[in-house]
Design a protein around this motif. Structure first.
Motif, PDB file in Angstrom:
ATOM      1  N   VAL A 205      27.510 -32.485 -36.271  1.00  0.00           N
ATOM      2  CA  VAL A 205      28.218 -31.222 -35.605  1.00  0.00           C
ATOM      3  C   VAL A 205      29.548 -31.036 -36.511  1.00  0.00           C
ATOM      4  O   VAL A 205      30.151 -30.148 -36.939  1.00  0.00           O
ATOM      5  N   ALA A 206      30.221 -32.373 -36.718  1.00  0.00           N
ATOM      6  CA  ALA A 206      31.410 -32.699 -37.304  1.00  0.00           C
ATOM      7  C   ALA A 206      31.417 -32.066 -38.624  1.00  0.00           C
ATOM      8  O   ALA A 206      32.270 -31.331 -39.147  1.00  0.00           O
ATOM      9  N   GLY A 207      30.033 -32.451 -39.513  1.00  0.00           N
ATOM     10  CA  GLY A 207      30.032 -31.752 -40.667  1.00  0.00           C
ATOM     11  C   GLY A 207      29.758 -30.412 -40.917  1.00  0.00           C
ATOM     12  O   GLY A 207      30.190 -29.848 -41.810  1.00  0.00           O
ATOM     13  N   LEU A 208      29.153 -29.909 -39.740  1.00  0.00           N
ATOM     14  CA  LEU A 208      29.067 -28.376 -39.582  1.00  0.00           C
ATOM     15  C   LEU A 208      30.555 -27.744 -39.429  1.00  0.00           C
ATOM     16  O   LEU A 208      30.838 -26.845 -40.152  1.00  0.00           O
ATOM     17  N   GLN A 209      31.331 -28.190 -38.594  1.00  0.00           N
ATOM     18  CA  GLN A 209      32.639 -27.865 -38.412  1.00  0.00           C
ATOM     19  C   GLN A 209      33.485 -27.753 -39.622  1.00  0.00           C
ATOM     20  O   GLN A 209      34.481 -26.952 -39.958  1.00  0.00           O
ATOM     21  N   SER A 210      33.142 -28.874 -40.410  1.00  0.00           N
ATOM     22  CA  SER A 210      33.997 -28.915 -41.648  1.00  0.00           C
ATOM     23  C   SER A 210      33.520 -28.498 -42.631  1.00  0.00           C
ATOM     24  O   SER A 210      33.817 -28.541 -44.189  1.00  0.00           O
ATOM     25  N   GLY A 211      32.509 -27.672 -42.749  1.00  0.00           N
ATOM     26  CA  GLY A 211      31.791 -26.783 -43.512  1.00  0.00           C
ATOM     27  C   GLY A 211      30.884 -27.688 -44.557  1.00  0.00           C
ATOM     28  O   GLY A 211      30.556 -27.273 -45.699  1.00  0.00           O
ATOM     29  N   GLN A 212      30.678 -28.730 -44.358  1.00  0.00           N
ATOM     30  CA  GLN A 212      29.581 -29.569 -44.896  1.00  0.00           C
ATOM     31  C   GLN A 212      28.163 -28.826 -45.135  1.00  0.00           C
ATOM     32  O   GLN A 212      27.583 -29.084 -46.232  1.00  0.00           O
ATOM     33  N   TYR A 213      27.649 -28.220 -43.896  1.00  0.00           N
ATOM     34  CA  TYR A 213      26.435 -27.583 -44.081  1.00  0.00           C
ATOM     35  C   TYR A 213      26.743 -26.128 -43.536  1.00  0.00           C
ATOM     36  O   TYR A 213      27.601 -25.793 -42.468  1.00  0.00           O
ATOM     37  N   ASP A 214      25.875 -25.184 -44.260  1.00  0.00           N
ATOM     38  CA  ASP A 214      25.755 -23.938 -43.735  1.00  0.00           C
ATOM     39  C   ASP A 214      24.596 -23.616 -42.723  1.00  0.00           C
ATOM     40  O   ASP A 214      24.621 -23.152 -41.629  1.00  0.00           O
ATOM     41  N   VAL A 215      23.580 -24.548 -43.182  1.00  0.00           N
ATOM     42  CA  VAL A 215      22.368 -24.623 -42.435  1.00  0.00           C
ATOM     43  C   VAL A 215      21.866 -26.039 -42.302  1.00  0.00           C
ATOM     44  O   VAL A 215      21.989 -26.684 -43.415  1.00  0.00           O
ATOM     45  N   VAL A 216      21.640 -26.587 -41.164  1.00  0.00           N
ATOM     46  CA  VAL A 216      21.251 -28.144 -41.140  1.00  0.00           C
ATOM     47  C   VAL A 216      20.266 -28.224 -39.950  1.00  0.00           C
ATOM     48  O   VAL A 216      20.310 -27.536 -39.055  1.00  0.00           O
ATOM     49  N   GLU A 217      19.195 -29.070 -40.390  1.00  0.00           N
ATOM     50  CA  GLU A 217      18.392 -29.370 -39.177  1.00  0.00           C
ATOM     51  C   GLU A 217      19.237 -30.381 -38.341  1.00  0.00           C
ATOM     52  O   GLU A 217      19.769 -31.291 -38.827  1.00  0.00           O
TER      53      GLU A 217
END
Lengths: 504, 335
Positions: A233-245
């Motif tokens: 979730v931290a990765g999502l928030q920092s834009g590491q992923y746009d779509v992630v399982e």
């Protein structure tokens, strides 16, 4: 001498400050046209030597098959624009779209299709040999027409060829260096791999030669291994992923952080494989008792945070093979389980072995549930590396906790689970009506109005007369950033047609 | 280069250069023996486990016919000894084969993952030396004070924590509680130095505890002993500053045991990395070893083994050289 202490303190403070200052940030937020996709990297980019079913989602970006699966899991045209069976279903002719090429410039014609499918069927290192056995020979009728001659009537070929089994690989590439395909794939799909670091990430860019490139709005993809559950979730928030399982444990956190969460039914299902030639599993009443004693919802709540569907059948809800009539075949009923055991001649309970290679605690939970009905489970743990050999080949485990990754072809899925030669049918026997049911599925054209009913009947017959136990179907869960539009969930291999990344 | 022939062995034994050479040759002999035994054991274990690469790779497509074909394609259908010597021959030419399950050359996988593991082990070693060294000096210069007792107590307690327990504790405190650091995962240094470092700090701390505590204890003991030596008294009498006495004389003699400990701990750092990388999801050599072992991917396990042994060998050699150099008496040529 206190200077020492001060220095230590200063050093520690500096390190902590430095690290927390640049903490988990540092990645870019989504850029229009570029997709950061978090999905497990494939074991190999060569579909023929891939050793994991989940590879299909990565490889479907790079390769096209003659067919592909639509979101509901039905075979639709891909590199072939149409196909036609002969009268008795023993040969199928695919007509290719004209002027297609692979990503290395090789022409994608009937001869290339023949070469690619024959490699999958014949190469020693191929993991798809068993699935392609049904293709006896391949005739090139014209540059755009290829005829597959089958060893028996089988209308499932378009389904069969829509995944790893049928992905078309450039013959130029595999004739030159088949091993290189593991890291440098050459397909004819919507994207081509520009760089790949195993264990870390792959970079892909749009391939304009794909026949349906007009529907691809993503220019480039960074495909990377999802981080540990706790930092996704931290990765999502920092834009590491746009779509992630994401694992089920992270759904709440992802939603709280403002991301869309897509719970996407998939073909994967948890099973108990059974050998019905070994006592007490040879008694259908004992197997019924086990089915009633299981509290499937409780298994899901504990081992999958509530994300999954209790099931007693092989196909997930929403798939054409899902039979709603048998959905409630085995409600959780300890009393009934005990009665059945008594009828089977075990009024004081029974002791059974359960083999598992899974360390998630699911086996222990099953053990506790069955004990309530007087079924004492003795858990035997084996390593994952021994699992296929022990369970499928030597058949040393009469009851094994396993899972089925599904198949593009419903008939093949039933064959693996219930067929007399099916690997997950540990007793290697099936009543006549089960084989007849599976055969009826293969020999009914998939566009025939009766096909769905034939499939449902086959599932019903197999589930009610075979010992296989189904526990729960588990979905793929994606967290999607607000910058991604028109994301479409697929039951089978994931696809990116019409998905847009508009930035955020 | 001195070639120690039979005639001059006795005189050569007194010359430091050939002593080093003999030590090196002995070390190399040990490593080669260990390597041969360990690599053969890996092969044999794969055979005893009764697993075949085909059965594992094919999963639910593992028909006996398909397994036989797959096994033949990776040469698994040949006798154990033939397979072993074939691997050995290739390994000597720098070809470690390809993974049975990914088709990726083992050397490529090692090259991709080695930087992660080296960064982790190096960072852990740095923490151990800096923190352990400081604590050791502080404790050693104030023997039997409250500070000394405190440091001894804490280092004794911390050294009993296995890296995975320490790792989980660190995650609970710094990731979950304070939210300062990621609890796992890895990003290469291209993503920014701070980001890269943030993924390494916690695992490195977890991995360094054992070595740090050991260094503290050894250094403290060494300093306490050295401070009672006559040359220290002499230096004090001559009016040298405490700092000069400490760094010029005491530490050089006292650091020996602590350095030896570092040498001992390097294999542990490499071994501990397997567990630490699992806790923190770092794509390093340990992670590769675990996956390879879980799948029974013999070429990968062999490759990791080779690299781990090479690392241990190189580090031990470096520590031995340092130990020689550090002793002030070493420059005088007698020992």
């Amino acid at each position: 001498m206190n200077r020492f202490k001060l220095k230590v303190l200063a050093l520690v403070t500096a390190v902590v400050a430095l690290v927390s200052a640049c903490g988990v940030a540092g990645a870019t937020s989504s850029t229009p046209g570029h997709l950061n996709w978090g999905w497990v990297l494939p074991t190999s980019w060569d579909p023929v030597s891939s050793t994991a079913g989940t590879d299909v989602h990565a490889l479907s970006m790079v390769y096209s098959g003659l067919t592909k699966l639509d979101p509901a899991g039905k075979a639709v045209p891909d590199a072939a624009e149409s196909w036609e069976y002969n009268d008795d279903g023993t040969a199928v002719t695919f007509t290719l779209r004209p002027d297609q090429t692979f990503q290395d410039g090789t022409v994608l014609d009937a001869a290339a299709v023949k070469a690619s499918l024959e490699r999958g069927r014949d190469a020693e290192y191929s993991t798809k040999r068993a699935q392609l056995e049904v293709i006896e020979s391949i005739d090139v009728l014209s540059p755009t027409e290829v005829q597959l001659n089958l060893s028996r009537p089988d209308y499932q070929i378009p389904d069969l060829l829509s995944g790893l089994t049928g992905f078309l690989v450039s013959p130029t590439a595999f004739e030159a260096d088949a091993e290189a395909l593991a890291t440098q794939p050459v397909g004819s799909g919507p994207f081509e791999v520009t760089s790949y670091t195993p264990g870390s990430e792959a970079e892909l860019k749009k391939f304009d030669g794909y026949w349906n490139a007009d529907h691809i709005f993503i220019d480039s993809i960074t495909h990377k291994e999802p981080a540990d559950a706790a930092v996704i979730v931290a990765g999502l928030q920092s834009g590491q992923y746009d779509v992630v399982e994401i694992p089920p444990s992270q759904v709440e956190a992802a939603e709280a952080a403002g991301f869309d969460v897509e719970v996407n039914p998939a073909l994967t299902v948890r099973t108990l494989d059974v050998n019905n030639t070994v006592a007490p599993f040879d008694d259908p009443k004992v197997m019924e008792a086990i089915n009633y004693a299981l509290d499937r919802q409780a298994l899901i709540d504990t081992s999958a945070f509530g994300y999954g569907e209790p099931t007693v059948q092989p196909f997930p809800e929403g798939h054409i093979g899902y039979n709603p009539d048998i959905a409630d075949l085995y409600p959780h009923d300890i009393k009934k389980a005990k009665e059945l055991l008594a009828e089977a001649g075990y009024p004081d309970g029974i002791e059974i072995p359960l083999t598992t290679y899974d360390t998630s605690g699911l086996a222990e939970q099953i053990q506790a549930q069955l004990l309530e009905a007087g079924i004492k489970v003795d858990i035997k743990t084996i390593t994952r590396a021994q699992a296929s050999q022990t369970i499928y080949i030597k058949r040393d485990a009469p009851l094994a906790l396993d899972y089925f990754a599904g198949r593009e072809s419903p008939a093949q899925a039933l064959e693996v689970l219930f067929g007399p030669d099916g690997l997950m049918n540990l007793g290697r026997n099936a009543p006549e009506e089960v084989s007849a049911g599976i055969n009826a599925v293969s020999t009914t054209p998939t566009d025939d109005p009766s096909y769905e009913q034939v499939l449902h009947d086959a599932v019903d017959t197999a589930v009610t007369s075979m010992p296989n136990v189904f526990l729960f179907a588990w979905p793929r869960i994606f967290a999607i950033s607000p910058g991604v539009k028109d994301f479409t969930p697929y039951i089978g291999p994931h696809r990116w047609e019409d998905v847009k990344v508009v930035g955020s | 280069m001195t070639t120690a022939t039979v005639q001059n062995t006795t005189s050569a034994a007194r010359r430091p250069v050939s002593r080093t050479l003999i030590a090196a040759a002995k070390g190399l002999g040990t490593v080669v023996t260990v390597l041969l035994l360990a690599s053969f054991a890996t092969f044999a274990m794969g055979a005893i486990a009764g697993s075949s690469p085909g059965a594992v790779a094919l999963g639910s497509d593992a028909t006996p016919e398909a397994i036989a074909a797959f096994d033949a394609s990776v040469g698994f259908d040949r006798p154990l000894l033939v397979r072993y010597f074939d691997w050995l021959g290739s390994a000597l030419t720098g070809d470690l084969g390809t993974s049975w399950f990914t088709g990726i050359p083992v050397t490529d996988s090692l090259a991709d993952r080695l930087p992660v593991s080296l960064a982790l082990a190096g960072f852990a070693l740095l923490i151990a030396i800096v923190v352990g060294g400081l604590a050791g000096v502080i404790a050693g210069t104030r023997p039997r004070s409250a500070v000394d007792r405190g440091i001894t107590l804490v280092s004794g307690a911390l050294s009993t924590l296995p890296p995975f327990v320490a790792g989980i504790a660190l995650i609970v405190i710094f990731s979950v509680g304070l939210g300062w650091m990621p609890s796992g995962g890895y990003m290469s240094i291209d993503a920014g130095f701070g980001t890269w470092l943030s993924f390494l700090v916690l695992p490195a701390i977890a991995l360094s505890l054992d070595a740090a505590c050991e260094i503290t204890r050894q250094l403290r003991t060494g300093i306490v002993a050295a401070m009672e030596e006559n040359y220290v008294t002499g230096a004090v009498v001559r009016g040298l500053t405490p700092r000069r006495i400490m760094f010029g004389h005491v530490l050089r003699n006292a650091a020996g045991p602590a350095l030896a400990v570092i040498g001992l701990h390097i294999p542990r750092l490499i071994g501990g990395a397997v567990v630490t990388e699992a806790v923190f999801v770092l794509p390093g050599i340990g992670d590769l070893a675990r996956d390879g072992a879980m799948q029974g991917d013999v070429p990968v396990v062999q490759g990791v083994l080779l690299v781990a042994l090479a690392l241990v060998l190189i580090c031990n050699a470096a520590v031995n050289v340092l130990l020689e150099r550090l002793r002030p008496s070493s420059s005088r040529g007698d020992s």
